[in-house]
Write an enzyme that holds these catalytic residues in place. Sequence first.
Site, PDB file in Angstrom:
ATOM      1  N   PHE A 287       0.869  -1.298  -0.196  1.00  0.00           N
ATOM      2  CA  PHE A 287       0.162  -0.072   0.265  1.00  0.00           C
ATOM      3  C   PHE A 287       0.882   1.314  -0.486  1.00  0.00           C
ATOM      4  O   PHE A 287       0.170   2.737   0.198  1.00  0.00           O
ATOM      5  CB  PHE A 287      -1.077  -0.192   1.433  1.00  0.00           C
TER       6      PHE A 287
ATOM      7  N   GLY B  34      -0.174  -9.030  -4.116  1.00  0.00           N
ATOM      8  CA  GLY B  34      -1.601  -9.004  -3.776  1.00  0.00           C
ATOM      9  C   GLY B  34      -2.332  -8.021  -5.197  1.00  0.00           C
ATOM     10  O   GLY B  34      -3.927  -8.239  -5.445  1.00  0.00           O
TER      11      GLY B  34
ATOM     12  N   THR C 150      -9.848 -10.303 -10.549  1.00  0.00           N
ATOM     13  CA  THR C 150      -8.153  -9.711 -10.086  1.00  0.00           C
ATOM     14  C   THR C 150      -8.270  -8.047 -10.299  1.00  0.00           C
ATOM     15  O   THR C 150      -8.436  -7.917  -8.436  1.00  0.00           O
ATOM     16  CB  THR C 150      -7.030  -9.812 -10.167  1.00  0.00           C
TER      17      THR C 150
ATOM     18  N   ILE D  73     -10.126  -3.594 -18.585  1.00  0.00           N
ATOM     19  CA  ILE D  73      -9.709  -4.360 -17.444  1.00  0.00           C
ATOM     20  C   ILE D  73      -9.112  -6.076 -17.423  1.00  0.00           C
ATOM     21  O   ILE D  73     -10.093  -6.825 -18.255  1.00  0.00           O
ATOM     22  CB  ILE D  73     -11.234  -4.682 -16.534  1.00  0.00           C
TER      23      ILE D  73
ATOM     24  N   GLY E  13      -6.248  -0.117  -8.640  1.00  0.00           N
ATOM     25  CA  GLY E  13      -6.408  -0.510  -6.972  1.00  0.00           C
ATOM     26  C   GLY E  13      -6.558   0.975  -6.604  1.00  0.00           C
ATOM     27  O   GLY E  13      -7.082   0.860  -5.200  1.00  0.00           O
ATOM     28  N   GLU E  14      -6.069   1.814  -6.871  1.00  0.00           N
ATOM     29  CA  GLU E  14      -6.072   3.273  -6.072  1.00  0.00           C
ATOM     30  C   GLU E  14      -7.616   4.299  -5.891  1.00  0.00           C
ATOM     31  O   GLU E  14      -7.380   4.783  -5.399  1.00  0.00           O
ATOM     32  CB  GLU E  14      -5.057   3.876  -5.993  1.00  0.00           C
TER      33      GLU E  14
END
Lengths: 317, 213, 752
Positions: C241, C489, C641, C636, C711-712
Site C-alpha cells: 500500500f 496482491g 483480480t 480490465i 487499485g487506487e
Amino acid sequence: MKPFTYERAKTPAEAAAAVARQPGAKFLAGGTNLLDLMKLEIETPRHLVDVQDLKLDRIEPTSDGGLRIGALVTNTKLAADTRVRRDYGVLTRAIVAGASGQLRNKATTAGNLLQRTRCPYFYDPNMPCNKRKPGSGCAAIGGYSRQLAVIGSSDHCIATYPGDMAVAMRVLDATVETVKADGTTRAIPIADFHRLPGDTPHLDNNLEAGELITAVTLPRPIGGTHHYEKVRDRASYAFALVSVAAIIQKDGSGRVAFGGVAHKPWRVEAADDVMTQGAAAVTAKAFADARPTDDNAFKIPLATRALAATIAEGRSA
Amino acid sequence: MMSEIEISRRGVLAGSAAAAAIAAAPHVEAQPAKALPPATMPVSLTINGKRRDLTLDTRTTLLDTLREHLQLTGTKKGCDHGQCGACTVIVNGERINSCLSLAVQHQGDEVTTIEGLGTPDKLHPMQAAFVRHDGYQCGYCTPGQICSAIAVLDEIKRGDPSHVQADLTQRPQLTSLEMRERMSGNICRCGAYSNIAEAMADVAGVDVKEMEA
Amino acid sequence: MKFDTPAGTNPIDQEKVVGKPHPRIEGPLKTTGRAVYSYENHEAAPDAAYGYVVGSAIAKGRISSMDVREAKAAPGVLAIVTADNAGPIKKQGFYVAKPLAGPEIEHYHQAIALVVAETFEQARHAASLIRVDYARGQGAFDLAAARGGAKPHRRRPDIRIGDFDKAFSSAPVKVDATYTTPDHSHMMLEPHATIARWDGDQLTIWSAQQIIGWARRDLGNKLSIPQDKIRIVATYIGGGFGGKGSVCSDAILAALGARAVGRAVKVALPRPLMPNNTSHRPATIQRVRLAAGRDGKLVAVGHETLSGNLPGGGPEIAAAQTQLLYAGANRLNLTRLATLDLPEGNAMRAPGEASGLMALEIAMDELAEKLGMDPVELRILNDTQVVPGDPGRGSPTDPQSASGNQGKAEEAPLPFSIRQFIPCLRTGAERFGWKQRSPKPGSRREGRWLIGMGMASAIRGAPIMPAGGRVTLDAKGIVTVESNMTDMGTGSYTIIGQTVAEMMGLPLDRVVVKLADSDFPEAFGGGGQGGAASATAGAYAACMKLREAVATKLGFNSADAKFVGGEVRAGNRRAPLAQAAKDGAITAEDKMEYGDLSKRFEQQTFGAHFCEVAVDAYTGEIRIRRMLAVCAAGRILNPITARSQVIGGMVGGAGAALMEELAVDKRFGFFVNHDLAGYEVPVHADIPHQEVIFLEETDPTMSPVKAKGVGELGISGVAPAIANAVYNATGVRVREYPITLDKHLAKLPEIV
Ligand SMILES: Cc1cc2nc3c(=O)[nH]c(=O)nc-3n(C[C@H](O)[C@H](O)[C@H](O)COP(=O)(O)OP(=O)(O)OC[C@H]3O[C@@H](n4cnc5c(N)ncnc54)[C@H](O)[C@@H]3O)c2cc1C
Ligand code: SF4
Ligand code: FES
Ligand code: FES
C-alpha cells in the site's frame, strides 16, 4: 522476553506453592495476555507455572442453585454452556462480545479476570507509567486518553480494566474462589476483587502473591432479561469504549454494571435502585463522581444512551 | 529555539514546556549479570499427523516453532500479539493464535496447519473456494483465514453462540452476519472480506446474497 | 518499443485470455501456505541469524550515550549494529528519514540498533538490554500549530485561475468548510521483512519491496554499494500500500548485520514498531471553498491543503485532483507543507486523491444540499471533458512521478484521453437504487437504526512508466516471462501471464510468470496504480519481439503471422509454436517506452462510490450496510483480480471513514496507538457484501494494452461516500475524520 523456566503443576495447592516459592514466578493459563506482555517485557516472570493440568475446567452446579465455573474453563466453553446461556445470558453475551474466536478458545476464566489494562502508554515501555513502573509518572494524563477511565481514576493512573466477562460477573454478583500457597482458601466477592488505582496503580486486584484462582461461582439465577451492550468503533474484535451489562426484570427494576469506564467493572448499587426511572437517572447516580478527560467525556452520555438502548430492548423482550 | 532537556533513563523529569512527564527510555533496573541460563525443554507434538520431537528455548512460541524450527512457514506472523489472526492454527480441533502460545504449553497436542489441510495439487475444499472466489490478495492473511473459516463452520454446526445471535438459547444460523462476526479475528488488510464470505458460503452450501438479508 | 501514437487494433484486442476471469495463477500456493515470503526463505539462507531492531525512545534529540555491553554479552548475541559501527549511510532515496539513527534522532522509534543473535528469542531479549541515555530536543508535532511556518512545495506549485476571490464572494450559493484527515498507517499484514546474505562483495536481499528498481537504487546509494553488486528478490509480498516503496530499516539493517556477522541475517519489524519506524499517510487540514450559481454550475473552486513532514519530505498532494474533477472558471489550488518531527509521511494507497476527495466530496455534498440538488446531478452538471483552465501541465496528480519537467501551456485546454465519469455516476445511481434516498437527512429510521445513503466521485491518475520484459519460448511450447514487476496482491502474476498468453496465442497454463527479481528486466513495480499498465505493456513489447523471432525462425512473414491455438498461422500455413524452439529456446527482451501522449492527453481513471449506512440512534455506532463502486479504468485485464483491487480499496476507505487514526501525542511526538489493537482497521464484521461494476473501456493513449490501474481508484472517494451517507442518516455533519460516534453523539436524536 526474558528467559524463564517452566513447569506444569498437578494440583492447585502445588501450583500456588510453586509460585510462592520462586520470586518472580507467575501462573500461566491460556497465555493470551501474559505472553503478549512478556514479549514487550512489561511482564518479566523468571518462572512460569502452567496451570492447564489442574483439572479446573468444569462447570458444576452449586448446592445453593448456582454455578461453579472452574478457573480454567475457556471463554468459549463458558459462553456455550447451556445453563449459562439459559440462566446467565449476560455472561454469555459479554464473553462473545470480547476478543476473537481464536482468543476465546484459549482464554480462561481466571486469565480473563486478570487481564491487564490496554492503556497504550502502559503498552509502550518507553513511556512513563505508574502501573508498569511505580513512581515513573502517568503519560496518559494529558495524553491520548480516549479509551481510558472516566470515573474512579486517580492522579496516578486513569487506566481502565478492559475486559467484558468480569462486567457481567459483577452484575451477577459472582464470587472468586482462591487457594493460597499455604493451602488456605478464600472467597472474594467480585465487587472487591479488582481495585481502584489510587496511589498503587500497579496493583490491579486484591490477590496475594501466589494466590491461585480456582473458580468463580455464580449465585442462583435471578431471572429477568439479560443484556450486554458493547459500544465500539469497529463492529468486532475491539475493546469497549463503554459496555453495559444489565439484568432487567419485568417491573423495570434491575441491575447494571458498566465496562470500559473505570479501573474495575463499575457498578453503583444505589444506581440500580433507580432503574425504573430510566437510563439518565441511573447514570446520574452511577457517574456522579466522574472525572473524565476532554478525550473521553463522551463516555458518560454514551453510557446513558447505551443503557437506554438496553432498557428499551428489555421492554420489548 | 531548541531547548534540550537531559534525561536519564532512571530519572523522571517533570515539566517540559508542555508540562509533560518526560519518558524514561526503556528498562528500568539493570539486569543482574547472572541472568538465568536460557532454559530449554524437550517438547513433542503432532503436527499435521506427524510426530515432532524438539528441544526448544522455553520462550519459543508455537508460531515460531512452526516457522523457524520446522520450516512450516505457511502459518504467518502478522503481529505476534494476538491482534491479527495470521497465525491461526487448529490445535486439538480448536483454532487458536499460535503467536500467543508457547510450544511447551502444547506437549502432546495435535496441531493442524495450513500445510496439513491440502496441497497445491489436492486442495482442501475451503482452499479451493478461496481460489475460486479470490478470497485473498497478497495472501499473507490467507492461511489464517482458511484455518479460521474451516473452524467457524464447525463452530456454527456445533452450535456455539456468537455476539450477533438474537436468541442465545437457539442454534446459530449459517448467515453472512454470523460468519463475518466469527471471522473477525482474522484481519485482511488487503480487504478481501467480501470474497472470503463468498468462499465460505460456497463451502457451506448457502447463497451469500440470501444470507445478507 | 516506442509507444508514441494511440494504439490501433492489436493482438490484445482479441481478448481470448486477457479480460477473462482467470483465478490467480499463484492461488494454490498462497492458499496452501506454499508461497514463500521474504522472511521465510529458509532455502536461500538456512543458517540465517536473527536481527532485532531497537527503536528510539524519543522523537527528537540525540543519543547522549549508548551502552551495549550487557546486550553484547547476552547469550547467543553475535553482533550489534549501531550508527557507531555501521559506517556511513547516505541520506538519499525515496524515504528521507535515516534507516539507522544516531546520535541525532529524527523521529520516534527510528532504528538505533540491530541486535543479531543465533535465535529470535535471544535477539529480542538482548535488544532490551541496550542502555540508552537521550538528550531530548524540542520538536514540532502539531500540524495545526505548525501552519505558520508552512510553505509551498515545488512538487505542487500554486494554481490561481481567473479571479477566485471575486467569483467566490459574489456567488449566490457557497460552501466554505475545513476538513481534517488524520495520519494513517499502512498496516499491511506482512511486516517489513528482509533476509540479507553476502557472497563476497555481492549482496542479495529477499525483501518485501514493491519497487525492485527503487529498492536496489536506494540500497546501493545509502550503503555506497554499486548497484550491480546487489540483487533483490521479492517473490511474494504480504501487502504494501505504498509502505514498502523502497528499502526501510529492516533491509538496511539486515544488510549491515549480515556483513557484521559474516552470515545471512533475517529481520522483520515488530508490529508495534511499524507505525512510528516506517512511513505513513500524513494528516491533512483542508479548506474547500465551492461557489455555484443557483443553477448549480460551479463558478469558483478552491482547495487548500496543509500537511507536514520531516525536513526533506514531501507534502500530501491532496488538492491536485480538484483541478481535474469539476469545471469552473475561477480556481484556487494551494498545497502547503509544514515541518514536523513526527515519523515520515509518504505514499499510501492513492496518495493525494484518497485524502483530497475526503474533503472535496463532502463539500460537494454540502453544496448539493444548499442548492437543493441531487448530489449525483450536481456532479453530472459540473462534468468537464477538458482540464478546466488547463495550465498545460502533464498529470499533476501523480506524486510518485519522477519527472519534474512537465510541459508548458502550449495546447490548452488539455483533453482527457477518455472520461466516462458521467456514465459511472449514472450507472451507479441506477444500480444502487439511489432514487430511494431521501434528500432530507435524518428522515429514515428502522427500529434502532437511522439509515442513510451517500455517494462520492472518484478520480485517480493513470500513470504509466517505461517497463521491460523478457520472454523465452522452449521446446515444449511453454513461454516464460520475466520481469522485475512485483505482486503484492495486485494480481500481477496473473495479468502478465494473461498478456503473454494472449500475445503468443497460448492458454494461460502454457505461460510461466517469474517476477520481482532484480535479475529480470526493469518494469517499475507496484505503486501509484501504475504497475499493471506498465508491466503488461512491457510484456507486450517483449512478446512482439518474440513473435518476430518465432515467425522468422519458422519462415513466416512476421507481419502476416497470427498466433492462435498454440500455433503460428499465415494463409494456409500453420506450425506449432513449440517448433520454433526445437533447436533451442528462443528468448526476446524488449522495453516499452513512451512518447508524449501522457502530455497530450490527461490520463485518469474515474469512478463513483455509493454507500448505505445504519447509525445506531442510541449509541451513534456506524455500520455499513451496502457498498457499490463503478469504475472506468481502461481495459480490465482480469475482472476477478481487478474486482479484488477495488473491494480492497473500499475496505481501506471504510477504515479511513470510520476508524483509522494514528493518535498523535503532541508532547512526546509519536503515534500512540502503534499496534493492530490500538490502530483499528476494518474487520470482517464491518464489511458487507460489496458490488463492483467496471464500465467497458479501452484507452488507446495508454499503451497497446490500453489498460490502466484500478487499485487506487478503488479507495479514492470511498470515505466521503460513507461520510455523506452518515450525514444523510443523522443530519449531523462531521468534518473531522474518522467519523467516530463521539463526534455526533451529542447531536443525535434525544433518547426517551
Ligand atoms: C487482540 C486482543 C483483543 C482482546 N479483546 C478482548 C475483549 O474485547 N474483551 C475481553 O474481555 N478481553 C479481550 N482480550 C483479552 C483476552 O480475553 C485475555 O487475554 C484472556 O482472557 C486472558 O486469559 P488467559 O487464560 O490467556 O490468561 P493468561 O495470559 O494465561 O494470564 C493472565 C494473567 O492471569 C494470571 N493467571 C492465570 N490464571 C490464573 C489463576 N488460575 N490464578 C491466578 N492467576 C492466574 C497469569 O499469571 C497472568 O498474570 C483481548 C486480547 C487480545 C490479545
Ligand atoms: S493511565 Fe495508568 S496504565 Fe496508563 S500510563 Fe497512566 S499509569 Fe500507566
Ligand atoms: S501473528 Fe498471531 S495474531 Fe497476529
Ligand atoms: S490477502 Fe493481504 S492481508 Fe489478506
